[in-house]
Write a protein that holds these residues in place. Structure first.
Motif, PDB file in Angstrom:
ATOM      1  N   PRO A 208       1.224  21.047  20.021  1.00 28.03           N
ATOM      2  CA  PRO A 208       0.679  21.316  18.689  1.00 28.03           C
ATOM      3  C   PRO A 208       1.385  20.470  17.637  1.00 28.03           C
ATOM      4  O   PRO A 208       2.558  20.105  17.788  1.00 28.03           O
ATOM      5  N   VAL A 209       0.656  20.143  16.595  1.00 28.69           N
ATOM      6  CA  VAL A 209       1.244  19.416  15.468  1.00 28.69           C
ATOM      7  C   VAL A 209       1.766  20.472  14.504  1.00 28.69           C
ATOM      8  O   VAL A 209       0.991  21.166  13.844  1.00 28.69           O
ATOM      9  N   ASN A 210       3.073  20.602  14.433  1.00 27.72           N
ATOM     10  CA  ASN A 210       3.657  21.711  13.671  1.00 27.72           C
ATOM     11  C   ASN A 210       4.613  21.254  12.568  1.00 27.72           C
ATOM     12  O   ASN A 210       5.332  22.064  12.005  1.00 27.72           O
ATOM     13  N   ALA A 211       4.617  19.965  12.258  1.00 24.98           N
ATOM     14  CA  ALA A 211       5.487  19.461  11.195  1.00 24.98           C
ATOM     15  C   ALA A 211       5.056  18.053  10.823  1.00 24.98           C
ATOM     16  O   ALA A 211       4.209  17.450  11.494  1.00 24.98           O
ATOM     17  N   PHE A 212       5.634  17.538   9.753  1.00 22.40           N
ATOM     18  CA  PHE A 212       5.421  16.132   9.396  1.00 22.40           C
ATOM     19  C   PHE A 212       6.780  15.493   9.171  1.00 22.40           C
ATOM     20  O   PHE A 212       7.767  16.156   8.844  1.00 22.40           O
ATOM     21  N   TRP A 213       6.834  14.173   9.369  1.00 15.02           N
ATOM     22  CA  TRP A 213       8.080  13.416   9.193  1.00 15.02           C
ATOM     23  C   TRP A 213       7.851  12.375   8.107  1.00 15.02           C
ATOM     24  O   TRP A 213       6.935  11.558   8.208  1.00 15.02           O
ATOM     25  N   ALA A 214       8.646  12.413   7.060  1.00 17.94           N
ATOM     26  CA  ALA A 214       8.516  11.474   5.940  1.00 17.94           C
ATOM     27  C   ALA A 214       9.684  10.488   5.966  1.00 17.94           C
ATOM     28  O   ALA A 214      10.840  10.892   6.165  1.00 17.94           O
ATOM     29  N   TRP A 215       9.388   9.204   5.749  1.00 18.87           N
ATOM     30  CA  TRP A 215      10.429   8.184   5.857  1.00 18.87           C
ATOM     31  C   TRP A 215       9.922   6.869   5.259  1.00 18.87           C
ATOM     32  O   TRP A 215       8.764   6.768   4.855  1.00 18.87           O
ATOM     33  N   GLY A 216      10.794   5.867   5.226  1.00 20.52           N
ATOM     34  CA  GLY A 216      10.387   4.515   4.821  1.00 20.52           C
ATOM     35  C   GLY A 216      10.053   4.371   3.354  1.00 20.52           C
ATOM     36  O   GLY A 216       9.226   3.517   2.987  1.00 20.52           O
ATOM     37  N   ALA A 217      10.676   5.156   2.467  1.00 20.41           N
ATOM     38  CA  ALA A 217      10.330   5.133   1.046  1.00 20.41           C
ATOM     39  C   ALA A 217      10.429   3.731   0.454  1.00 20.41           C
ATOM     40  O   ALA A 217      11.396   3.006   0.697  1.00 20.41           O
ATOM     41  N   ALA A 218       9.407   3.373  -0.322  1.00 18.65           N
ATOM     42  CA  ALA A 218       9.380   2.051  -0.948  1.00 18.65           C
ATOM     43  C   ALA A 218       8.602   2.114  -2.241  1.00 18.65           C
ATOM     44  O   ALA A 218       7.600   2.838  -2.344  1.00 18.65           O
ATOM     45  N   ASP A 219       9.057   1.357  -3.212  1.00 20.30           N
ATOM     46  CA  ASP A 219       8.298   1.211  -4.448  1.00 20.30           C
ATOM     47  C   ASP A 219       7.010   0.452  -4.145  1.00 20.30           C
ATOM     48  O   ASP A 219       6.998  -0.480  -3.344  1.00 20.30           O
ATOM     49  N   ALA A 220       5.931   0.876  -4.780  1.00 17.34           N
ATOM     50  CA  ALA A 220       4.620   0.270  -4.509  1.00 17.34           C
ATOM     51  C   ALA A 220       4.619  -1.231  -4.749  1.00 17.34           C
ATOM     52  O   ALA A 220       3.847  -1.963  -4.114  1.00 17.34           O
ATOM     53  N   GLN A 221       5.463  -1.702  -5.646  1.00 16.63           N
ATOM     54  CA  GLN A 221       5.482  -3.125  -5.972  1.00 16.63           C
ATOM     55  C   GLN A 221       6.376  -3.944  -5.044  1.00 16.63           C
ATOM     56  O   GLN A 221       6.461  -5.158  -5.183  1.00 16.63           O
ATOM     57  N   ARG A 222       7.045  -3.269  -4.098  1.00 23.10           N
ATOM     58  CA  ARG A 222       7.980  -3.994  -3.237  1.00 23.10           C
ATOM     59  C   ARG A 222       7.234  -4.940  -2.312  1.00 23.10           C
ATOM     60  O   ARG A 222       6.385  -4.526  -1.533  1.00 23.10           O
ATOM     61  N   GLN A 223       7.564  -6.199  -2.415  1.00 22.26           N
ATOM     62  CA  GLN A 223       7.014  -7.219  -1.533  1.00 22.26           C
ATOM     63  C   GLN A 223       8.081  -7.639  -0.531  1.00 22.26           C
ATOM     64  O   GLN A 223       9.277  -7.466  -0.763  1.00 22.26           O
ATOM     65  N   GLY A 224       7.660  -8.182   0.572  1.00 20.35           N
ATOM     66  CA  GLY A 224       8.611  -8.702   1.536  1.00 20.35           C
ATOM     67  C   GLY A 224       9.253  -9.975   1.028  1.00 20.35           C
ATOM     68  O   GLY A 224       8.894 -10.518  -0.023  1.00 20.35           O
ATOM     69  N   ALA A 225      10.230 -10.475   1.767  1.00 17.43           N
ATOM     70  CA  ALA A 225      10.913 -11.710   1.387  1.00 17.43           C
ATOM     71  C   ALA A 225       9.928 -12.866   1.387  1.00 17.43           C
ATOM     72  O   ALA A 225       9.035 -12.955   2.244  1.00 17.43           O
ATOM     73  N   ALA A 226      10.064 -13.744   0.417  1.00 15.71           N
ATOM     74  CA  ALA A 226       9.197 -14.920   0.341  1.00 15.71           C
ATOM     75  C   ALA A 226       9.356 -15.757   1.600  1.00 15.71           C
ATOM     76  O   ALA A 226      10.470 -16.049   2.031  1.00 15.71           O
ATOM     77  N   GLY A 227       8.228 -16.105   2.206  1.00 15.68           N
ATOM     78  CA  GLY A 227       8.269 -16.925   3.404  1.00 15.68           C
ATOM     79  C   GLY A 227       8.657 -16.187   4.665  1.00 15.68           C
ATOM     80  O   GLY A 227       8.950 -16.816   5.687  1.00 15.68           O
ATOM     81  N   ALA A 228       8.692 -14.842   4.606  1.00 13.51           N
ATOM     82  CA  ALA A 228       9.042 -14.067   5.805  1.00 13.51           C
ATOM     83  C   ALA A 228       8.001 -14.305   6.883  1.00 13.51           C
ATOM     84  O   ALA A 228       6.805 -14.462   6.603  1.00 13.51           O
ATOM     85  N   PRO A 229       8.412 -14.355   8.150  1.00  8.93           N
ATOM     86  CA  PRO A 229       7.445 -14.605   9.221  1.00  8.93           C
ATOM     87  C   PRO A 229       6.459 -13.470   9.377  1.00  8.93           C
ATOM     88  O   PRO A 229       6.715 -12.326   8.977  1.00  8.93           O
ATOM     89  N   ALA A 230       5.302 -13.796   9.950  1.00  7.89           N
ATOM     90  CA  ALA A 230       4.299 -12.779  10.243  1.00  7.89           C
ATOM     91  C   ALA A 230       4.815 -11.888  11.368  1.00  7.89           C
ATOM     92  O   ALA A 230       5.516 -12.338  12.271  1.00  7.89           O
ATOM     93  N   LEU A 231       4.450 -10.603  11.297  1.00 10.76           N
ATOM     94  CA  LEU A 231       4.866  -9.641  12.313  1.00 10.76           C
ATOM     95  C   LEU A 231       3.666  -9.264  13.164  1.00 10.76           C
ATOM     96  O   LEU A 231       2.642  -8.823  12.649  1.00 10.76           O
ATOM     97  N   VAL A 232       3.812  -9.431  14.464  1.00 15.02           N
ATOM     98  CA  VAL A 232       2.757  -9.070  15.419  1.00 15.02           C
ATOM     99  C   VAL A 232       3.336  -8.055  16.385  1.00 15.02           C
ATOM    100  O   VAL A 232       4.387  -8.291  16.995  1.00 15.02           O
ATOM    101  N   ALA A 233       2.683  -6.901  16.514  1.00 12.79           N
ATOM    102  CA  ALA A 233       3.120  -5.879  17.462  1.00 12.79           C
ATOM    103  C   ALA A 233       2.224  -5.928  18.687  1.00 12.79           C
ATOM    104  O   ALA A 233       0.994  -5.940  18.570  1.00 12.79           O
ATOM    105  N   LEU A 234       2.848  -5.966  19.851  1.00  8.43           N
ATOM    106  CA  LEU A 234       2.060  -5.985  21.079  1.00  8.43           C
ATOM    107  C   LEU A 234       1.525  -4.613  21.430  1.00  8.43           C
ATOM    108  O   LEU A 234       0.612  -4.492  22.232  1.00  8.43           O
ATOM    109  N   GLU A 235       2.089  -3.568  20.842  1.00 12.67           N
ATOM    110  CA  GLU A 235       1.555  -2.235  20.989  1.00 12.67           C
ATOM    111  C   GLU A 235       1.977  -1.435  19.767  1.00 12.67           C
ATOM    112  O   GLU A 235       2.948  -1.772  19.105  1.00 12.67           O
ATOM    113  N   ALA A 236       1.213  -0.401  19.458  1.00  6.82           N
ATOM    114  CA  ALA A 236       1.535   0.420  18.304  1.00  6.82           C
ATOM    115  C   ALA A 236       2.781   1.245  18.593  1.00  6.82           C
ATOM    116  O   ALA A 236       3.042   1.647  19.713  1.00  6.82           O
TER     117      ALA A 236
END
Length: 341
Positions: A208-236
């Motif tokens: 059963p789904v009996n809770a939620f987990w909150a994490w990874g807080a970020a300001d909406a305007q936060r961008q990644g580093a300029a020129g950062a490489p693309a991220l590809v995940a082979l699986e979720a």
């Protein structure tokens, strides 16, 4: 030509098992990538950051840190094409928390396997409680929602992968807003306890789904580093699956040159290591030897890739190895897996 970085969480064996595992592993291409290097280093995890070593590395590499912690939420929303109002956003994962005899423990979020209908129903039930607490809640996909909580910006949270299998007493949110978080969590848990979705899941012997987990807080305007490489995940996965702009159902084709730098994330070894399934861990690395390490070594030697880096980790540290075609010509260095020790 480009640089490819392979990130393999839990591909670094735990020290107490490493000698036996290294002896059992047959991976000559991986051995060459680890031995004939231009640089290598082993870096202990920062215990002040409640994230796994490879997550800490990704946050630095992508420029997605806030107060020293992984700040992935805004990037994860953009990866889904979602609009976000100004403010602080968190990733929210619906999860199953197991009640053990002496402690609470979170089950693997990947094994919850919520479908869209179930997730939407639970989301709709929880939404009024978030709104009453003054927090917007947005639906991303079945496993990933987003919460705006500007007044919780300083909440010290842990990534779900870091808390997985651990006593949750040590991993719950900390800070001035922790009590408000617990109140919201308790209210949602009460209404989810008898929810028809969970009743149906229990009939199918699903957690059963009996809770939620909150994490990874970020300001909406936060961008990644300029020129950062693309991220590809082979699986979720609960971390990178939320963050990656693209997913690949199969291993990349290294037969053609890469046009841009990329970080290729492969979480295959992780569940085997976390579950102490060392036979499965060896089998997974043997598959990666044929499907990933050998092809990328060949691409490096043929000039299709300029540089290859590997980031391997376990819970307490990560190791970085960088190699080039020139370094691979160091014939006096006998390829060995001893650097996994």
């Amino acid at each position: 030509m480009s640089q490819i970085t392979l990130v393999l969480p839990f591909a670094l064996p735990f020290p107490e098992f490493a000698p036996d595992l290294v002896r059992a592993l047959e991976a000559p291409a991986l051995a060459a990538l680890l031995t004939r290097t231009s640089s290598h280093a082993r870096v202990p995890a920062d215990d002040a950051v409640r994230a796994l070593p490879h997550e800490q590395w990704l946050a630095r590499a992508l420029g997605l840190q806030q107060a020293g912690r992984p700040a992935f939420a805004a990037a994860a929303m953009r990866a889904r094409g979602m609009q976000q109002e100004a403010g602080t956003w968190f990733i929210v994962n619906p999860v199953h928390i197991e009640i053990a005899r002496t402690h609470l423990m979170m089950g693997d979020p990947a094994r919850v396997r919520l479908d869209e209908r179930e997730s939407r129903a639970l989301f709709d039930t929880a939404l009024p409680f978030f709104e009453e607490a003054g927090h917007a809640l947005r639906y991303g996909d079945a496993a990933t929602w987003f919460m705006r909580a500007d007044d919780w910006a300083e909440l010290d949270t842990a990534t779900p992968d870091a808390a997985l299998g651990m006593d949750l007493t040590d991993w719950m949110p900390l800070g001035a807003a922790a009590a408000a978080f617990r109140r919201l969590q308790n209210e949602v848990q009460i209404v989810w306890h008898a929810h028809p979705v969970n009743a149906a899941r229990e009939e199918r012997r699903l957690p059963p789904v009996n809770a939620f987990w909150a994490w990874g807080a970020a300001d909406a305007q936060r961008q990644g580093a300029a020129g950062a490489p693309a991220l590809v995940a082979l699986e979720a996965g609960s971390t990178v699956g939320a963050l990656a702009g693209s997913h690949a159902a199969v291993l990349p084709d290294f037969g053609a040159p890469f046009d841009a730098d990329a970080i290729v994330y492969c979480g295959g070894p992780a569940p085997h290591a976390v579950g102490a399934d060392w036979g499965g861990w060896i089998g997974q690395l043997q598959q990666l030897e044929a499907g990933l390490f050998a092809p990328i070594l060949a691409a490096l030697m043929k000039g299709r890739v300029r540089k290859v880096s590997l980031v391997l980790s376990h819970r307490d540290a990560h190791a970085e190895f960088t190699t080039t075609a020139l370094a691979q010509r160091s014939f006096w260095r006998r390829p060995t897996l001893d650097r996994l020790l």
